[in-house]
Enzyme design. Structure first.
Site, PDB file in Angstrom:
ATOM      1  N   CYS B  55       0.835  -1.206   0.000  1.00 50.66           N
ATOM      2  CA  CYS B  55       0.000   0.000   0.000  1.00 50.66           C
ATOM      3  C   CYS B  55       0.875   1.264   0.000  1.00 50.66           C
ATOM      4  O   CYS B  55       1.989   1.259   0.536  1.00 50.66           O
ATOM      5  CB  CYS B  55      -0.928   0.003   1.227  1.00 50.66           C
ATOM      6  SG  CYS B  55      -2.458  -0.919   0.976  1.00 50.66           S
ATOM      7  N   HIS B 173      -3.046  -7.303  -2.344  1.00 57.60           N
ATOM      8  CA  HIS B 173      -2.895  -6.017  -3.025  1.00 57.60           C
ATOM      9  C   HIS B 173      -2.599  -6.292  -4.503  1.00 57.60           C
ATOM     10  O   HIS B 173      -1.684  -7.058  -4.814  1.00 57.60           O
ATOM     11  CB  HIS B 173      -1.766  -5.198  -2.392  1.00 57.60           C
ATOM     12  CG  HIS B 173      -1.803  -3.761  -2.807  1.00 57.60           C
ATOM     13  ND1 HIS B 173      -2.129  -2.731  -1.964  1.00 57.60           N
ATOM     14  CD2 HIS B 173      -1.604  -3.185  -4.026  1.00 57.60           C
ATOM     15  CE1 HIS B 173      -2.116  -1.584  -2.626  1.00 57.60           C
ATOM     16  NE2 HIS B 173      -1.788  -1.838  -3.881  1.00 57.60           N
TER      17      HIS B 173
END
Ligand SMILES: O=P(O)(O)O[C@H]1O[C@H](CO)[C@@H](O)[C@H](O)[C@H]1O
Ligand SMILES: O=P(O)(O)O[C@H]1O[C@H](CO)[C@@H](O)[C@H](O)[C@H]1O
Lengths: 357, 357
Positions: B55, B173
């Site tokens: 992230c 992710h």
């Protein structure tokens, strides 16, 4: 820049048996793992399970009831991948002027699939059986090999074991399978190509020569006896992959002397005990035999050198496996420790099974 | 004995691109499954996760802090399988008189491994991104391809995505990887051999011809647009394997027109949406691009025909996968439904993502 260090620098190794390569990245063993965790196999199963479709006296999913067998038990797979009876379909000679026949090539494949229970006991595995019991498994394989040779025209009998849920095994009852097909499957076919071209070039057997090389400098040998060697092949793909190799050029199970058979049972037991001890878990793997076709063509029997491959997925403990995925599927197989490091680890495992201490 | 029925009788199909075979057992789809269950991917992730090492703004395991990126983000893998700097090691010409140099062949492999985040959002995947966002991923891939071409002497850039825990992906992710190596990996190498021998024999491109054949009788085509086709190849191994094929002979990402790029983004989106809808789960797969080497030799650029492979493991629902294990590893890959049946199923899936309805 220093000298190249096989224990630290990335390199590719060549497998002359199947004409393939593996990328070795030994410095990568230390990366952390946050992904999928496998279930460790904790044991503690009963020796008879009334819900098991392989236990003696139980009914199988499709109806038939197993006999109260006392040693091994062979039956035809209720969900066989190949069937004895289906209309024949010969691959048409590809018509070079027709794109469709050139690019969409198929051939019919008849055959039979067997399931072979190793033992009536639900809760044993090869490493928990004694040498005589494993010899009995070898005899069962040999009898099936002879039966296929004499009663069918099928080409090859592929005997294999999927052990552990992570290897797609859906029942822990000790068993293997044997698929007999009218076509020679790709893997043994590739090996015959490798053995044939080596023989043409050097006049000798690739696997005989390989056994000599490995004995000269036994860094990859895990364990051996008079007739067989268990080693991590120089070109291993799976982290703790091993190869059991006959020391003498022997084509198939039927060619073994009683001494060789006992030695093979002994080595299978010793190797699988070390496997279980490595991470103190029932070590998952797919394993299989490569030998002469039951109905060989031309030079195939002469070329055959009996061996067994063990492909275990675990990498670092009972719950962390190696995934052969993206780069491996699209690019090239990749491994995270060297064959020599893996051999050291298996060799260092104890020879007495941790559950029997 | 009737006529051969491809939807019911076992057969082998030939893959001319990699010179390999697959055993097809269409009658086997109905067998019950009592083995390992995979976790379904239920979604419900936050769009930012403070524990995620991918992230924006977060620190990675090895220390570096990610920028607050707003579209894609490329960095060198902290646990790379290949390194730029290591001492060179040339494979010695195998000395035929020395068993060891004949059988233990290795070569050093330098390179770089990249991680490419598709989006700053932790909880999207390709099927949940819009076409412009996917085009941006294609631009990022293209820029990396150009960079490797101009700044390195490495041979090949293998771009691939492992999606889902079952495919060894350790972080949801949205990201892929790109490994650039000084050697041409085995899979593209095999494909060049296939393309080269087809060209020598027929004077045409195997994949151009294959695109024509599939369009004549579109039973295996899942979806197409002006520039690309997504189909289940005749020789598919994985249950719902697909191939995205450029309709025109285009060597690599850098050769695409703006229209082709938009069309590719469109097709990737549409295919992956149908995948997710098939079992109403975030569909796991390993996917990758095959194209011209960044530093090609001889005829390689001419031979290259851009395509993408998708290898998804699920067989029957979100929790039951196909295991390519014993027979597949020791004998030959085997599948339980035909390519045509698989194409029907993916085609029948809806085109609007189930999470967006
Ligand atoms: O680099 P990652 O995503 O941690 O690792 C994953 O992909 C790699 C490339 O296919 C594999 O070698 C690893 O086994 C797999 O776990
Ligand atoms: O026949 P089984 O044990 O149910 O099935 C297992 O082994 C077979 C042979 O390797 C594979 O094709 C299956 O995918 C696997 O689940």
């Amino acid at each position: 820049t220093g000298t190249f260090d096989f224990n630290n620098d990335s390199h590719r190794r060549y497998n002359p048996l199947t004409d393939s390569w593996v990328l070795v990245s030994p410095h990568r063993t230390q990366r952390p793992w946050q992904g999928q965790q496998e279930k460790a196999s904790t044991g503690g199963l009963p020796d008879y399970d009334e819900t098991c479709y392989l236990c003696p006296g139980n009914a199988r999913a499709t109806g038939p009831v197993n006999p109260k067998y006392e040693s091994t038990f062979v039956f035809v797979n209720d969900y066989a991948a190949v069937k004895v009876k289906q209309p024949p379909y010969e691959q048409s000679g590809a018509d070079d002027n027709d794109l469709k026949s050139r690019l969409l090539q198929a051939q019919g494949t008849r055959g039979t699939c067997f399931v072979i229970c190793f033992s009536p006991k639900h809760n044993v595995t090869l490493p928990l059986m004694n040498v005589a019991e494993i010899e009995n498994v070898l005899d069962t394989w040999t009898a099936l090999y002879v039966k296929m040779k004499t009663e069918t025209t099928f080409r090859y009998l592929q005997i294999f074991e999927n052990k552990g849920a992570v290897m797609g095994c859906s029942n822990p009852h000790p068993h293997c399978q044997a698929w007999c097909t009218e076509s020679l499957p790709s893997e043994p076919a590739k090996e015959f190509t490798g053995l044939r071209s080596y023989k043409a070039k050097h006049g000798t057997c690739l696997l005989c020569d390989y056994a000599v090389v490995e004995q000269q400098d036994p860094v990859r040998i895990v364990i051996q006896n008079e007739s067989f060697i268990a080693l991590v092949p120089f070109w291993a793909v799976w982290p703790f992959e091993t190869l059991i190799l006959a020391k003498s050029h022997t084509a198939s199970l039927v060619d073994f002397s009683p001494k060789q058979k006992t030695d093979l049972a002994d080595l299978i037991q010793k190797l699988t005990i070390r496997y279980d001890n490595l991470f103190q878990t029932s070590f998952p793997y797919s394993m299989g035999l490569h030998q002469a076709p039951v109905n060989p063509l031309e030079d195939e029997t002469q070329l055959s050198h009996f061996h067994m491959h063990f492909y275990p997925p675990l990498l670092r403990g009972a719950t962390v496996r190696k995934f052969l995925v993206g780069f491996e599927m699209l690019g090239e197989p990749q491994r995270d420790l060297t064959a020599e490091q893996a051999a050291d680890r298996i060799r260092a495992a104890e020879q007495v099974h941790y559950l029997l201490k």
